[in-house]
Design a protein around this motif. Sequence first.
Motif, PDB file in Angstrom:
ATOM      1  N   SER A 326       0.796 -19.194 -22.291  1.00 23.42           N
ATOM      2  CA  SER A 326       1.594 -18.726 -21.166  1.00 23.42           C
ATOM      3  C   SER A 326       2.780 -19.608 -20.868  1.00 23.42           C
ATOM      4  O   SER A 326       3.702 -19.179 -20.196  1.00 23.42           O
ATOM      5  CB  SER A 326       0.728 -18.566 -19.926  1.00 23.42           C
ATOM      6  N   HIS A 327       2.785 -20.876 -21.349  1.00 22.61           N
ATOM      7  CA  HIS A 327       4.080 -21.520 -21.237  1.00 22.61           C
ATOM      8  C   HIS A 327       5.078 -20.953 -22.243  1.00 22.61           C
ATOM      9  O   HIS A 327       6.160 -20.547 -21.849  1.00 22.61           O
ATOM     10  CB  HIS A 327       4.068 -23.043 -21.283  1.00 22.61           C
ATOM     11  N   PRO A 328       4.745 -20.896 -23.541  1.00 22.37           N
ATOM     12  CA  PRO A 328       5.676 -20.209 -24.456  1.00 22.37           C
ATOM     13  C   PRO A 328       6.046 -18.822 -23.961  1.00 22.37           C
ATOM     14  O   PRO A 328       7.158 -18.343 -24.172  1.00 22.37           O
ATOM     15  CB  PRO A 328       4.897 -20.149 -25.770  1.00 22.37           C
ATOM     16  N   ALA A 375       0.621 -28.312 -20.519  1.00 18.85           N
ATOM     17  CA  ALA A 375      -0.223 -28.889 -19.463  1.00 18.85           C
ATOM     18  C   ALA A 375       0.561 -29.230 -18.195  1.00 18.85           C
ATOM     19  O   ALA A 375      -0.029 -29.706 -17.234  1.00 18.85           O
ATOM     20  CB  ALA A 375      -0.959 -30.115 -19.989  1.00 18.85           C
ATOM     21  N   HIS A 376       1.897 -28.967 -18.179  1.00 18.38           N
ATOM     22  CA  HIS A 376       2.596 -29.204 -16.909  1.00 18.38           C
ATOM     23  C   HIS A 376       2.164 -28.187 -15.851  1.00 18.38           C
ATOM     24  O   HIS A 376       2.503 -28.350 -14.686  1.00 18.38           O
ATOM     25  CB  HIS A 376       4.126 -29.217 -17.093  1.00 18.38           C
ATOM     26  N   HIS A 377       1.414 -27.171 -16.250  1.00 18.21           N
ATOM     27  CA  HIS A 377       0.845 -26.251 -15.259  1.00 18.21           C
ATOM     28  C   HIS A 377      -0.478 -26.766 -14.723  1.00 18.21           C
ATOM     29  O   HIS A 377      -1.098 -26.113 -13.897  1.00 18.21           O
ATOM     30  CB  HIS A 377       0.625 -24.874 -15.892  1.00 18.21           C
ATOM     31  N   MET A 378      -0.922 -27.913 -15.248  1.00 11.60           N
ATOM     32  CA  MET A 378      -2.297 -28.348 -14.968  1.00 11.60           C
ATOM     33  C   MET A 378      -2.354 -29.734 -14.337  1.00 11.60           C
ATOM     34  O   MET A 378      -3.386 -30.395 -14.389  1.00 11.60           O
ATOM     35  CB  MET A 378      -3.097 -28.340 -16.279  1.00 11.60           C
TER      36      MET A 378
HETATM   37 CU   LIG Z   1       5.391 -23.875 -18.246  1.00 10.12          CU
END
Ligand SMILES: [Cu+2]
Lengths: 628, 203
Positions: A326-328, A375-378
Amino acid sequence: MTFAAKLKGPGWYRALLSVPLSLAFSTALVVGVRALYGWDPLFDGEAITTVALIAMPLAFLVGIGCFDYWFYWAAGKPTRDEDHSGHGAKTWKDYFRVNTDHKVIGIQYIVTTFVFFTIGGLLAMLIRAELAAPGTQFVDPNTYNGLFSVHASLMIFLFIIPVFAGIANYVIPLMIGAPDMAFPRLNALSYWMLPMAGIMMVASFFAPGGAFATGWTAYAPLSTEVPLGQQFFTIGVQFAGASSIATALNFLVTIITMRAPGMTFFRMPLLVWANFTTSLLVVIATPFIAGSQFFVLFDRALGMNFFNSANGGDVIMYQHIFWFYSHPAVYIMMLPGFGIISEVISANARKPVFGYRMMAFSLCAIVVLGFTVWAHHMFVSGMSAWLRVPMMITTMLIAIPTGIKIFSWLATLWRGVIHLTTPMLFALGFITMFTLGGISGVMLAVIPVDIHVSDTYFIVAHIHYVLFGGSVFTIFAGLYFWFPKMTGRMYDERLGRMHFWLSFVFFNLTFGPMHLVGVDGMPRRVADYAAEFATWNAVISVSAFIFGMSYLLFLYNMITSWRNGPKAAANPWRAHTLEWQVSSPPPLFNFDEIPTIVGGPYEYGVPGAVHGVFKKPEPVAAASGGKE
Amino acid sequence: MEAATIAHEGHGHHHGPPEPNRSSRVEAQTLGMYLFIISEIMLFGAFFTAYFFIRVVIGDEWPAENMHLPVAVAGVNTAILISSSATIHWALESAKSGNRNGLKVGLLMTTLLGATFLAIQINEYVNIGFPPASNAQASIFYSLTGLHGAHVFIGLTLLVFATTRAFKGHFTEKEHRGVEIPGIYWHFVDVMWIVVYTTIYVI
Ligand SMILES: [Cu+2]
């Protein structure tokens, strides 16, 4: 045709017969298996729904005729000549059958995705109605959770990702000088899988316990424990994902193997580059969301323990796998828009795109870097602490290739002869809004800032600046830009400009204040809020309603212009790329002869410069036909 | 495979699309299969990520004490699957040299070996003595081997198509993509099994 023949042949009759049959089959299968094992009760609604959610869309696809040719082929029957009967559209009815023409499929995609965009937008209006004042207005908290979850899922999986596939489907074969996509039947199948996913997600509102209410992220173990509606998301995403992968594969093969003679990679329009890189992201990343949803499905339906920490499962694992897709995916939702903007700005500023090669390389850099930041979403998830700083650094690094693109567009505009057409207005709106969204993105990369604003309206503001002010503005730019090509008619320029200015102003009034209430700590994904946020939320809701109504201008303009707008010239923008060198709309097979490419796509202002010439290809091309 | 039957020659003034330019030496169908395999590898990658988290990050014992994995039987099964890679290769070589019987026998043998593999695996599930729900290790065991089994099934389906077509007289020395491309997929399924077998059963 007799009724029996109608039921046997591909089409809606057979589809409407096969779907209820598949439901009966699913019920029989579940009851049969449960009887075999002696489980109680025999009739398990959740199990039947799960099987039916997989079987019914497949039955529909078989019925409508997505697989007929392959069945014929697989049975080893005599080879048939292609009679092109599945190609082109003479009446509106041809848009409602399995069609293998990339231009028809492109329009099928665009219209379908706009249907879901409209539904998603109406859900957003309901969300804003509920949030117009503190306390409970119209919906209870669980319904509210369903509203924003379905809103986000539709916008992401049924609008932004596939509408770009639709635009690219229409434009790319024309742009590279190909008569169609490499795999026309696969193309049709990709399209038809899409409404399956959308209908499933909308239908989840009718499930007992309400629509899936876990956000579009569907974090486990919440998603393994909520009522049946979640299953509609878990399985629906698989259809959207399969559609997405199949289209991406098709784009890659088409772009690699079917470019016109003389079209080297560095003579491709940037829209082609953008979809090439996007497709790489899709093919590589999308299987990860498929995996994450398989695990949720297994935990839910088979009682497995992927996310059950009492039995050795790992909850954080869901987020790692989910965000690795989901980041890509945010670049899947943005790179095609970058391509559209390059086309629109260059043609409307009458200048070559500044730094063409750097534009292409920066797309590639984004693809590579996009896999290193998930992992910047985490940051607040409780993941291993050592991962935080590397992810912060790589996230900030992505601002470099993105910045290269922004500055290259600005440099393209510099001293250009700027035509403020509707697509150009949306392109300029995109540059400003996306830059703001990009800047709040870099803020969010900073760990302490992220921890402070995690799960607040700051996140909502950021995502809408990049996805609406970013992606959706590029979609509007692209649709206005290629509307004459697709329909053969001109849209109403005055209405178009009104649409832009209303959207631009009320977009900012809707999402701008969300930054402020977010920093002050208003949580997202909650149906109620503290009284101190009441004033801003009233402003936001009123702006959102006007913003929503501005979209009606767009719909009105598109529908009436398509029906009786003035006839469009072949090349109303005086653009150089190939799709503008054929009639509007293009002929059935795009070209009578494949053109030869003799120069770059954006040589505006260079006297006598041409991109492609239409003459009979040299006999050299004949050498390529070897293996047939 | 798709365009394999689109006839381009002998049509005079056939009203159809212009012949597309071939801008790459790679065949579209072959390239499509390789890209599909890339996304398949990533799907396995997601499952192996789950395996990594369950086995390494959580760090419970592997295999769990209720799991008795039949390493030897699965090893024999591995040999069966690997040998089917050889037979499909032989079938393709036969097609290229115009040996129709070799083509038919090769495809048939590959299909039978693949079906045997699948049958042994199903038999293993039936007799293994622990259900997928017992713990996370069991879940990932069933999921990874099951995902692979599903791929064997897809591969077998393609092989049945190719075999049917071979027996109905299709494929020539020049035109044998309908054997070649399922073959690429079949090799991928075999190699993937070696990875699954090593990570689940051996180490
Ligand atoms: Cu992202």
